[in-house]
Design a protein around this motif. Structure first.
Motif, PDB file in Angstrom:
ATOM      1  N   ILE A  21       0.849  -1.191   0.000  1.00 55.47           N
ATOM      2  CA  ILE A  21       0.000   0.000   0.000  1.00 55.47           C
ATOM      3  C   ILE A  21       0.887   1.244   0.000  1.00 55.47           C
ATOM      4  O   ILE A  21       0.667   2.190  -0.766  1.00 55.47           O
ATOM      5  CB  ILE A  21      -0.958  -0.001   1.217  1.00 55.47           C
ATOM      6  CG1 ILE A  21      -1.916  -1.192   1.136  1.00 55.47           C
ATOM      7  CG2 ILE A  21      -1.732   1.321   1.310  1.00 55.47           C
ATOM      8  CD1 ILE A  21      -2.609  -1.515   2.450  1.00 55.47           C
ATOM      9  N   LYS A  39      -5.981   5.612   5.369  1.00 62.13           N
ATOM     10  CA  LYS A  39      -7.363   5.455   4.900  1.00 62.13           C
ATOM     11  C   LYS A  39      -7.596   4.044   4.364  1.00 62.13           C
ATOM     12  O   LYS A  39      -8.609   3.405   4.677  1.00 62.13           O
ATOM     13  CB  LYS A  39      -7.703   6.489   3.834  1.00 62.13           C
ATOM     14  CG  LYS A  39      -9.133   6.347   3.299  1.00 62.13           C
ATOM     15  CD  LYS A  39      -9.534   7.490   2.419  1.00 62.13           C
ATOM     16  CE  LYS A  39     -10.896   7.343   1.784  1.00 62.13           C
ATOM     17  NZ  LYS A  39     -11.895   6.568   2.444  1.00 62.13           N
ATOM     18  N   HIS A  40      -6.672   3.556   3.559  1.00 63.61           N
ATOM     19  CA  HIS A  40      -6.834   2.218   2.986  1.00 63.61           C
ATOM     20  C   HIS A  40      -6.921   1.161   4.105  1.00 63.61           C
ATOM     21  O   HIS A  40      -7.809   0.304   4.089  1.00 63.61           O
ATOM     22  CB  HIS A  40      -5.688   1.894   2.035  1.00 63.61           C
ATOM     23  CG  HIS A  40      -5.855   0.560   1.378  1.00 63.61           C
ATOM     24  ND1 HIS A  40      -6.509   0.411   0.179  1.00 63.61           N
ATOM     25  CD2 HIS A  40      -5.491  -0.686   1.769  1.00 63.61           C
ATOM     26  CE1 HIS A  40      -6.535  -0.878  -0.143  1.00 63.61           C
ATOM     27  NE2 HIS A  40      -5.916  -1.558   0.807  1.00 63.61           N
ATOM     28  N   ASP A  43     -10.165   1.516   6.049  1.00 63.56           N
ATOM     29  CA  ASP A  43     -11.354   1.135   5.274  1.00 63.56           C
ATOM     30  C   ASP A  43     -11.444  -0.362   4.979  1.00 63.56           C
ATOM     31  O   ASP A  43     -12.534  -0.908   4.874  1.00 63.56           O
ATOM     32  CB  ASP A  43     -11.389   1.893   3.944  1.00 63.56           C
ATOM     33  CG  ASP A  43     -11.719   3.364   4.095  1.00 63.56           C
ATOM     34  OD1 ASP A  43     -12.094   3.798   5.209  1.00 63.56           O
ATOM     35  OD2 ASP A  43     -11.583   4.097   3.094  1.00 63.56           O
TER      36      ASP A  43
END
Length: 83
Positions: A21, A39-40, A43
């Motif tokens: 990521i 955020k990744h 989420d």
């Protein structure tokens, strides 16, 4: 799954995934990259994955890219009783 991934343990796979990521976001300005990594993970990673991530992070973050280390401050720590 690559041969290298197949030989890794669960926690090592999480570091590998977090670093993948981070690699995606490394071309962005630093603050944007940090926010993107956090955020990744927030989420898409379930509480169990984030708990294991923080276990490794709290032990020094061995193998984690700097962008992952910086993003940890804004990744949600799961509650202790979360599944």
């Amino acid at each position: 799954m690559s041969h290298e991934e197949h030989k890794m343990g669960t926690k090592e796979k999480l570091v590998y995934m977090a670093n993948q990521i981070a690699t995606f976001f490394e071309s962005k300005p630093h603050d944007e990259g940090v926010a993107g990594v956090a955020k990744h993970i927030n989420d898409f990673w379930d509480p169990r994955m984030r708990r294991q991530f923080f276990e490794m992070f709290d032990e020094g973050g061995k193998g984690m890219k700097p962008l992952v280390i910086d993003a940890a401050a804004t990744i949600r720590r799961p509650r202790q009783d979360a599944a």
